[in-house]
Scaffold this active site. Structure first.
Site, mmCIF file in Angstrom:
data_model
loop_
_atom_site.group_PDB
_atom_site.id
_atom_site.type_symbol
_atom_site.label_atom_id
_atom_site.label_comp_id
_atom_site.label_asym_id
_atom_site.label_seq_id
_atom_site.Cartn_x
_atom_site.Cartn_y
_atom_site.Cartn_z
ATOM 1 N N ASP A 104 0.815 -1.227 0.000
ATOM 2 C CA ASP A 104 0.000 0.000 0.000
ATOM 3 C C ASP A 104 0.850 1.280 0.000
ATOM 4 O O ASP A 104 1.817 1.379 0.768
ATOM 5 C CB ASP A 104 -0.849 0.102 1.275
ATOM 6 C CG ASP A 104 -1.542 -1.192 1.662
ATOM 7 O OD1 ASP A 104 -1.370 -2.190 0.974
ATOM 8 O OD2 ASP A 104 -2.253 -1.162 2.680
ATOM 9 N N GLN A 120 4.198 0.690 2.127
ATOM 10 C CA GLN A 120 4.416 -0.569 2.821
ATOM 11 C C GLN A 120 5.547 -1.301 2.103
ATOM 12 O O GLN A 120 5.510 -1.470 0.876
ATOM 13 C CB GLN A 120 3.136 -1.418 2.792
ATOM 14 C CG GLN A 120 2.020 -0.867 3.652
ATOM 15 C CD GLN A 120 2.286 -1.116 5.127
ATOM 16 O OE1 GLN A 120 2.052 -2.193 5.615
ATOM 17 N NE2 GLN A 120 2.778 -0.111 5.831
ATOM 18 N N TRP A 128 5.130 -10.512 1.284
ATOM 19 C CA TRP A 128 4.590 -9.721 2.396
ATOM 20 C C TRP A 128 5.269 -10.154 3.698
ATOM 21 O O TRP A 128 5.434 -11.337 3.962
ATOM 22 C CB TRP A 128 3.072 -9.922 2.493
ATOM 23 C CG TRP A 128 2.405 -8.932 3.409
ATOM 24 C CD1 TRP A 128 1.893 -7.725 3.061
ATOM 25 C CD2 TRP A 128 2.208 -9.065 4.826
ATOM 26 N NE1 TRP A 128 1.392 -7.087 4.162
ATOM 27 C CE2 TRP A 128 1.558 -7.888 5.271
ATOM 28 C CE3 TRP A 128 2.515 -10.040 5.766
ATOM 29 C CZ2 TRP A 128 1.205 -7.665 6.598
ATOM 30 C CZ3 TRP A 128 2.170 -9.831 7.101
ATOM 31 C CH2 TRP A 128 1.516 -8.652 7.499
ATOM 32 N N ARG A 227 -7.966 -0.515 11.144
ATOM 33 C CA ARG A 227 -6.654 -0.045 10.673
ATOM 34 C C ARG A 227 -6.742 1.060 9.612
ATOM 35 O O ARG A 227 -7.806 1.385 9.120
ATOM 36 C CB ARG A 227 -5.838 -1.218 10.137
ATOM 37 C CG ARG A 227 -6.495 -2.013 9.038
ATOM 38 C CD ARG A 227 -5.626 -3.217 8.669
ATOM 39 N NE ARG A 227 -6.222 -3.989 7.602
ATOM 40 C CZ ARG A 227 -7.110 -4.966 7.812
ATOM 41 N NH1 ARG A 227 -7.501 -5.280 9.035
ATOM 42 N NH2 ARG A 227 -7.620 -5.611 6.787
ATOM 43 N N ASP A 228 -5.553 1.576 9.309
ATOM 44 C CA ASP A 228 -5.306 2.533 8.225
ATOM 45 C C ASP A 228 -5.914 3.918 8.484
ATOM 46 O O ASP A 228 -6.805 4.378 7.745
ATOM 47 C CB ASP A 228 -5.796 1.971 6.874
ATOM 48 C CG ASP A 228 -5.346 0.536 6.644
ATOM 49 O OD1 ASP A 228 -4.278 0.162 7.189
ATOM 50 O OD2 ASP A 228 -6.038 -0.218 5.944
ATOM 51 N N GLU A 282 -10.694 -1.472 3.941
ATOM 52 C CA GLU A 282 -9.295 -1.121 4.219
ATOM 53 C C GLU A 282 -8.956 0.201 3.532
ATOM 54 O O GLU A 282 -9.593 0.586 2.546
ATOM 55 C CB GLU A 282 -8.361 -2.198 3.650
ATOM 56 C CG GLU A 282 -8.503 -3.574 4.281
ATOM 57 C CD GLU A 282 -7.573 -4.603 3.668
ATOM 58 O OE1 GLU A 282 -7.370 -4.591 2.439
ATOM 59 O OE2 GLU A 282 -7.041 -5.439 4.421
HETATM 60 O O1 LIG Z 1 0.498 -4.301 4.957
HETATM 61 C C1 LIG Z 1 -0.621 -4.111 5.783
HETATM 62 C C2 LIG Z 1 -1.583 -3.180 5.145
HETATM 63 O O2 LIG Z 1 -2.124 -3.840 3.998
HETATM 64 C C3 LIG Z 1 -3.542 -3.866 4.096
HETATM 65 C C4 LIG Z 1 -4.195 -3.657 2.727
HETATM 66 O O3 LIG Z 1 -3.406 -4.098 1.691
HETATM 67 O O4 LIG Z 1 -3.971 -5.038 4.718
HETATM 68 C C5 LIG Z 1 -3.585 -6.290 4.216
HETATM 69 C C6 LIG Z 1 -3.544 -7.324 5.336
HETATM 70 O O5 LIG Z 1 -3.187 -8.590 4.858
HETATM 71 C C7 LIG Z 1 -1.805 -8.856 4.674
HETATM 72 O O6 LIG Z 1 -1.353 -9.638 5.764
HETATM 73 C C8 LIG Z 1 -1.840 -10.980 5.815
HETATM 74 C C9 LIG Z 1 -1.117 -11.677 6.985
HETATM 75 O O7 LIG Z 1 -1.645 -11.230 8.190
HETATM 76 C C10 LIG Z 1 -1.528 -11.716 4.517
HETATM 77 O O8 LIG Z 1 -2.098 -12.998 4.560
HETATM 78 C C11 LIG Z 1 -2.142 -10.952 3.345
HETATM 79 O O9 LIG Z 1 -1.748 -11.583 2.122
HETATM 80 C C12 LIG Z 1 -1.588 -9.549 3.330
HETATM 81 O O10 LIG Z 1 -2.265 -8.792 2.347
HETATM 82 O O11 LIG Z 1 -2.619 -6.900 6.327
HETATM 83 C C13 LIG Z 1 -3.217 -6.882 7.584
HETATM 84 C C14 LIG Z 1 -2.256 -7.237 8.675
HETATM 85 O O12 LIG Z 1 -1.693 -8.494 8.451
HETATM 86 C C15 LIG Z 1 -4.411 -7.815 7.463
HETATM 87 O O13 LIG Z 1 -5.352 -7.570 8.444
HETATM 88 C C16 LIG Z 1 -4.869 -7.451 6.092
HETATM 89 O O14 LIG Z 1 -5.769 -8.362 5.507
HETATM 90 C C17 LIG Z 1 -3.843 -2.684 5.007
HETATM 91 O O15 LIG Z 1 -5.130 -2.702 5.529
HETATM 92 C C18 LIG Z 1 -2.765 -2.853 6.015
HETATM 93 O O16 LIG Z 1 -2.525 -1.710 6.770
#
Ligand SMILES: OC[C@H]1O[C@@](CO)(OC[C@@]2(O[C@H]3O[C@H](CO)[C@@H](O)[C@H](O)[C@H]3O)O[C@H](CO)[C@@H](O)[C@@H]2O)[C@@H](O)[C@@H]1O
Length: 617
Positions: A104, A120, A128, A227-228, A282
């Site tokens: 992001d 990010q 990730w 979040r965010d 998000e």
């Molecule tokens: O990088 C975190 C930010 O990214 C956002 C939106 O892109 O949330 C993505 C999110 O998922 C990531 O983490 C997962 C592991 O926990 C992973 O399985 C997935 O593939 C990734 O995209 O990141 C958060 C924290 O982990 C999770 O709740 C989301 O689904 C944004 O909202 C976050 O700030």
């Protein structure tokens, strides 16, 4: 002296064969003559073969030239290794760090002459994890300097990731970041950080606030659904506001907070807006757009002549949705103009790969610019081999489409035009039904293409009805023929057309005469290699009565950005050709409609590479 003796002698030689007895020379001279004659024969025969060979080659060249000029594409000969392909996939004028993984966009701002992009970033691997805030700056939104990573996980409250957030610039010049900390138990907590030195144009060093976290998850909200945080803005009543996306059950929503000191935040009872069955929102973005001109507005703008846009990113689905409506600052409520086009169920910022977008108000040029991440759809192994994953779109300006009133226009920032060179123009090329026309433009991997299509109006009127249930995503792509489409541009095609990515319009018409225009990108045959998205992307695009069909395409190795009708509908794709790369990549026009001919006019520029490199401290 008998002159005949030597003859006799020579005739007695075992290997002697007389040529012409009566002209026979003395023995040594005869030997010389013989050698000369044999050599002459060999030379003549060789000359004959050389000439014949040259003629064959010339003929082949003529054939090649003719076939290029005709509708038959040239055959592709060069084979590429896996390493060639992975090298080729790196983009030339899209932002991506030298290595590893970006996600992001976070907290863009304009400060002391520099555009700042935080993002990010995993500094250690192209997947990730270890989420940190990477940092780059640019003077022109085209060329970028990479700076040291601004924030990394260090504290219990962000040890599992410094997640997404925003930056606020206060009228007094103070700057602060709000971000989500992924805590040691993976709950999501809101945190604050400030630059160590506000007068550093590069804002290199950041320090986390001593009293972090500043916000804990409210009751009724999941610990991982919070979040965010957004930029803080001041409403017409002087109150400072911040918003965040979340969900309750399956309902996506935006929480509103008020603050008096930018550190302590009080949540309002009622959300800004919510929509059932849209799941977690998000990276919520919220901004005003002008109803009267293309000049962008900063967050404080409020009153008549202004609409407000909510954008949310649908967790786990890679889709950014927006909706246009009215914000009431007295109640901190937002209402969509059209409930059918509400957030998460109506319009998307981009119908391909484009996610977690976040916009910046650019005070320098009075415009709003947005970036999202454009993820990979190939295999994770390939990302590891390449050493990088994910790129950003070319920054896009956002304005309200005042002609339709229903759509936003997303359009590449004007600065990207500075990379154009070697422009070519093609005027009114006639595309008969079922035709393919190669465009001889040289290398076709870094292009900016503006194409206009005029549809035969008689055919359009005469067609009583055609595929009125058509949809890009449910179709079988550019191979599916209808009376009035598809027609458009084929990019990244190899000479034998075993790999190709068509971007096209498809007109459908119902029995009552209603016409819908679809804008699609067909990824079904983009790559002979693995692609997790063998799909057709797209949606409808409004076309007004006085308008021609236009598309702009930015082709940059493994990314294609497509903008229809000035950016009313946008499609971004990642593609991984194995043959249609380097000089083997071709560009073509096609019309696969059965009943209408189309006239295509194009301007095509080669695009120079942008400079992305470490800042030279
Ligand atoms: O990088 C975190 C930010 O990214 C956002 C939106 O892109 O949330 C993505 C999110 O998922 C990531 O983490 C997962 C592991 O926990 C992973 O399985 C997935 O593939 C990734 O995209 O990141 C958060 C924290 O982990 C999770 O709740 C989301 O689904 C944004 O909202 C976050 O700030």
């Amino acid at each position: 002296m008998k002159t005949t003796e030597p003859f006799t002698d020579l005739e007695n030689e075992p290997n002697y064969t007389p040529l012409l007895n009566h002209l026979a020379p003395p023995p040594t001279a005869a030997r010389k003559r013989l050698v000369i004659r044999v050599l002459s024969c060999i030379t003549l025969v060789s000359l004959f073969f050389v000439l014949a060979f040259a003629l064959i080659i010339l003929n082949q060249k003529n054939y090649t030239r003719n076939t290029t000029d005709s509708a038959l594409p040239e055959k592709s000969f060069r084979q590429f290794s896996q390493s060639d392909r992975l090298t080729w996939e790196r983009t030339a004028f899209h932002f991506q760090p030298a290595k590893n993984f970006i996600y992001d966009p976070n907290g863009q701002l304009f400060h002391m002459g520099w555009y700042h992009l935080f993002y990010q970033y995993n500094p250690y691997a192209p997947v990730w994890g270890n989420m940190s805030w990477g940092h780059a700056v640019s003077k022109d939104l085209v060329n970028w300097f990479e700076l040291p990573v601004a924030m990394v996980p260090t504290e219990w409250y962000d040890i599992e990731g410094v997640l997404s957030g925003s930056i606020t610039v206060l009228p007094n010049g103070q700057i602060f970041a709000l971000y989500t900390g992924n805590a040691n138990d993976f709950s999501q907590l809101q945190c604050k950080a400030v630059p160590v030195n506000f007068s550093d144009p590069l804002l290199v060093k950041w320090v986390k606030y001593d009293s972090n976290p500043i916000l804990y998850t409210p009751l009724g909200i999941g610990l991982k659904d919070y979040r965010d945080p957004s930029t803080v803005w001041t409403g017409p009543d002087g109150k400072h506001r911040m918003i965040m996306g979340t969900k309750r059950g399956n309902t996506g929503l935006v929480l509103v907070y008020h603050t008096t000191d930018y550190t302590n935040y009080v949540m309002l009872d009622e959300p800004l807006h919510s929509v059932p069955n849209t799941d977690m929102w998000e990276c919520v973005d919220f901004y005003p757009v002008s109803l009267t001109n293309d000049s962008a507005l900063d967050m404080a703008a409020y009153g008549s002549g202004i609409k407000h846009v909510i954008k949310e990113s649908w967790e786990g689905h890679g889709m950014d949705w927006y909706s246009i409506g009215t914000y009431d600052a007295n109640t901190d409520k937002w209402t969509p103009d059209n409930p059918d086009l509400d957030v998460g169920i109506g319009l998307r910022c981009d119908y391909g790969r484009f996610f977690a977008s976040k916009s910046l108000y650019d005070p320098l040029k009075k415009r709003r610019i947005t970036w999202g991440y454009v993820g990979e759809s190939d295999s994770a192994d390939q990302d590891l081999s390449r050493g990088w994953a994910t790129v950003y779109n070319v920054g896009r300006t956002i304005v309200l489409d005042r002609k339709t009133g229903t759509h936003l226009l997303h359009w590449p920032v004007e600065e990207i035009d500075s990379l154009r060179h070697n422009g070519r123009e093609f005027k009114e090329l006639e595309l008969e039904p079922g035709s393919i026309v190669p465009l001889d433009i040289g290398t076709a991997t870094q292009l900016d293409i503006v194409a206009t299509f005029k549809v035969d109006q008689d055919a359009l009127k005469a067609t009583s009805g055609s595929n009125d249930k058509y949809g890009c995503t449910t179709s079988s792509g550019a191979a599916e023929r209808g009376s009035l489409g598809p027609f458009g541009v084929v990019v990244l095609a190899d000479g034998a057309l075993t790999e190709l990515t068509p971007v096209y319009f498809y007109i459908s018409k119902n029995k009552d005469g209603g016409v819908a225009t679809h804008f699609c990108t067909d990824k079904l045959r983009s790559s002979l290699d693995y692609d997790g998205e063998k799909v057709v992307y797209g949606s409808t695009v409004p076309v007004l009565d006085d308008e021609e069909l236009t598309m702009r395409l930015l082709v940059d190795h493994s990314i294609i950005e497509g903008f229809a009708q000035g950016g009313r509908t946008v499609i971004t794709s990642r593609v991984y050709p194995t043959k249609a790369i380097y000089e083997e990549a071709k560009l073509l026009l096609f019309n696969n409609a059965t009943d209408t001919s189309v006239k295509a006019s194009l301007k095509i520029w080669q695009m120079a590479p942008a400079q992305i490199r470490p800042y030279p401290f």
